[in-house]
Scaffold this active site. Structure first.
Site, PDB file in Angstrom:
ATOM      1  CG  PHE A 163       4.108  10.058   4.491  1.00  0.00           C
ATOM      2  CD1 PHE A 163       3.003  10.886   4.674  1.00  0.00           C
ATOM      3  CD2 PHE A 163       3.903   8.696   4.367  1.00  0.00           C
ATOM      4  CE1 PHE A 163       1.721  10.361   4.721  1.00  0.00           C
ATOM      5  CE2 PHE A 163       2.625   8.168   4.418  1.00  0.00           C
ATOM      6  CZ  PHE A 163       1.535   8.999   4.589  1.00  0.00           C
ATOM      7  CD  GLU A 219       4.229  17.633   0.098  1.00  0.00           C
ATOM      8  OE1 GLU A 219       4.575  16.574   0.647  1.00  0.00           O
ATOM      9  OE2 GLU A 219       3.096  17.821  -0.392  1.00  0.00           O
ATOM     10  CB  ILE A 246       4.455   2.194   2.029  1.00  0.00           C
ATOM     11  CG1 ILE A 246       5.964   2.290   2.332  1.00  0.00           C
ATOM     12  CG2 ILE A 246       3.928   0.795   2.334  1.00  0.00           C
ATOM     13  CD1 ILE A 246       6.340   2.029   3.777  1.00  0.00           C
ATOM     14  CB  THR A 292      -6.886   4.824  -2.000  1.00  0.00           C
ATOM     15  OG1 THR A 292      -5.733   5.583  -1.606  1.00  0.00           O
ATOM     16  CG2 THR A 292      -7.820   4.676  -0.829  1.00  0.00           C
ATOM     17  CG  HIS A 335      -2.758   9.194  -1.668  1.00  0.00           C
ATOM     18  ND1 HIS A 335      -3.265  10.420  -2.017  1.00  0.00           N
ATOM     19  CD2 HIS A 335      -1.718   9.445  -0.833  1.00  0.00           C
ATOM     20  CE1 HIS A 335      -2.554  11.363  -1.430  1.00  0.00           C
ATOM     21  NE2 HIS A 335      -1.617  10.800  -0.708  1.00  0.00           N
ATOM     22  CG  PHE A 350      13.659   8.398  -8.205  1.00  0.00           C
ATOM     23  CD1 PHE A 350      12.618   9.284  -7.984  1.00  0.00           C
ATOM     24  CD2 PHE A 350      13.381   7.038  -8.159  1.00  0.00           C
ATOM     25  CE1 PHE A 350      11.332   8.829  -7.717  1.00  0.00           C
ATOM     26  CE2 PHE A 350      12.097   6.571  -7.896  1.00  0.00           C
ATOM     27  CZ  PHE A 350      11.066   7.473  -7.673  1.00  0.00           C
ATOM     28  NE  ARG A 358      13.093  -3.451  -2.595  1.00  0.00           N
ATOM     29  CZ  ARG A 358      12.639  -4.631  -2.167  1.00  0.00           C
ATOM     30  NH1 ARG A 358      12.326  -4.803  -0.880  1.00  0.00           N
ATOM     31  NH2 ARG A 358      12.501  -5.642  -2.995  1.00  0.00           N
TER      32      ARG A 358
HETATM   33  N1  INI Z   1       4.117  10.419   1.124  1.00  0.00           N
HETATM   34  C1  INI Z   1       5.171   9.585   1.173  1.00  0.00           C
HETATM   35  O1  INI Z   1       6.325  10.050   1.159  1.00  0.00           O
HETATM   36  N2  INI Z   1       4.993   8.243   1.232  1.00  0.00           N
HETATM   37  C2  INI Z   1       3.745   7.686   1.224  1.00  0.00           C
HETATM   38  O2  INI Z   1       3.656   6.426   1.304  1.00  0.00           O
HETATM   39  C3  INI Z   1       2.629   8.525   1.173  1.00  0.00           C
HETATM   40  N3  INI Z   1       1.305   7.964   1.184  1.00  0.00           N
HETATM   41  O3  INI Z   1       1.153   6.738   1.122  1.00  0.00           O
HETATM   42  O4  INI Z   1       0.324   8.671   1.254  1.00  0.00           O
HETATM   43  C4  INI Z   1       2.837   9.937   1.134  1.00  0.00           C
HETATM   44  N4  INI Z   1       1.805  10.776   1.104  1.00  0.00           N
HETATM   45  C5  INI Z   1       1.920  12.180   1.416  1.00  0.00           C
HETATM   46  C6  INI Z   1       2.282  13.021   0.210  1.00  0.00           C
HETATM   47  O5  INI Z   1       3.641  12.825  -0.144  1.00  0.00           O
HETATM   48  C7  INI Z   1       2.088  14.504   0.485  1.00  0.00           C
HETATM   49  O6  INI Z   1       2.891  14.886   1.582  1.00  0.00           O
HETATM   50  C8  INI Z   1       0.625  14.890   0.799  1.00  0.00           C
HETATM   51  O7  INI Z   1      -0.246  14.357  -0.192  1.00  0.00           O
HETATM   52  C9  INI Z   1       0.478  16.424   0.853  1.00  0.00           C
HETATM   53  O8  INI Z   1       0.770  17.001  -0.418  1.00  0.00           O
END
Ligand code: INI
Length: 155
Positions: free
Chosen positions: A22, A58, A82, A86, A88, A113, A127
């Site tokens: 992601f 994950e 990022i 929402t 999330h 981390f 960064r």
């Molecule tokens: N995962 C990220 O690594 N960065 C993000 O910014 C992000 N956002 O914003 O949603 C993100 N979402 C996915 C999440 O890590 C999981 O892969 C997903 O929810 C499935 O479990």
């Protein structure tokens, strides 16, 4: 008084990188930074394994599996979370942070981390090799220091 400190001498052992796909444009730069940080401190590229996962949420499961395998001196977690519109973001960031801490404590290994938590893409890119350095490089240096520190502790 006896002081224990980890230095940055070339560490013994293999290193695992766990990287979230992601925001891959950012995370690829963190991976490059971590590889360069390891190489700079004497870890050859063939002593590094890289595992990709879908997102930062994950990372903890795979980090814990790798750490408990005892094949690695340390596991370095790399991702870019990022902020969106929402909340999330908060769940992903908190799940990743807590999970990584848990993986480290459960395995007794440094699980580092190296996940960016940013307001926007610009902040993240800054960064990840931009004007604010590279958090992947910093994570690699922290991993080496922790490996060397653990090797020196009397217990
Ligand atoms: N995962 C990220 O690594 N960065 C993000 O910014 C992000 N956002 O914003 O949603 C993100 N979402 C996915 C999440 O890590 C999981 O892969 C997903 O929810 C499935 O479990």
């Amino acid at each position: 008084m006896t002081t224990f400190d980890g230095d940055l001498t070339p560490p013994v052992g293999r290193f695992a990188l766990v990287a979230a796909r992601f925001n891959q444009v950012v995370v690829e730069q963190l991976v490059a930074g971590a590889r360069s940080g390891l190489k700079r401190h004497g870890v050859p590229d063939d002593a590094i394994d890289l595992v990709w996962v879908p997102g930062s949420f994950e990372i903890p499961l795979i980090a814990k599996r790798l750490a408990e395998s005892r094949r690695y001196a340390a596991v370095i977690c790399l991702g870019a979370i990022i902020k969106g519109e929402t909340d999330h973001y908060d769940f992903v960031a908190s799940g990743a942070a807590h999970g990584i801490a848990q993986a480290s404590l459960a395995s007794g290994l440094p699980v580092i981390f190296g996940i960016l938590t940013c307001d926007n893409l610009e902040q993240a890119l800054n960064r990840a090799g931009g004007k604010s350095g590279n958090k992947g490089y910093d994570a690699a240096v922290a991993a080496i220091e922790m490996v060397n520190l653990l090797g020196r502790l009397p217990c």
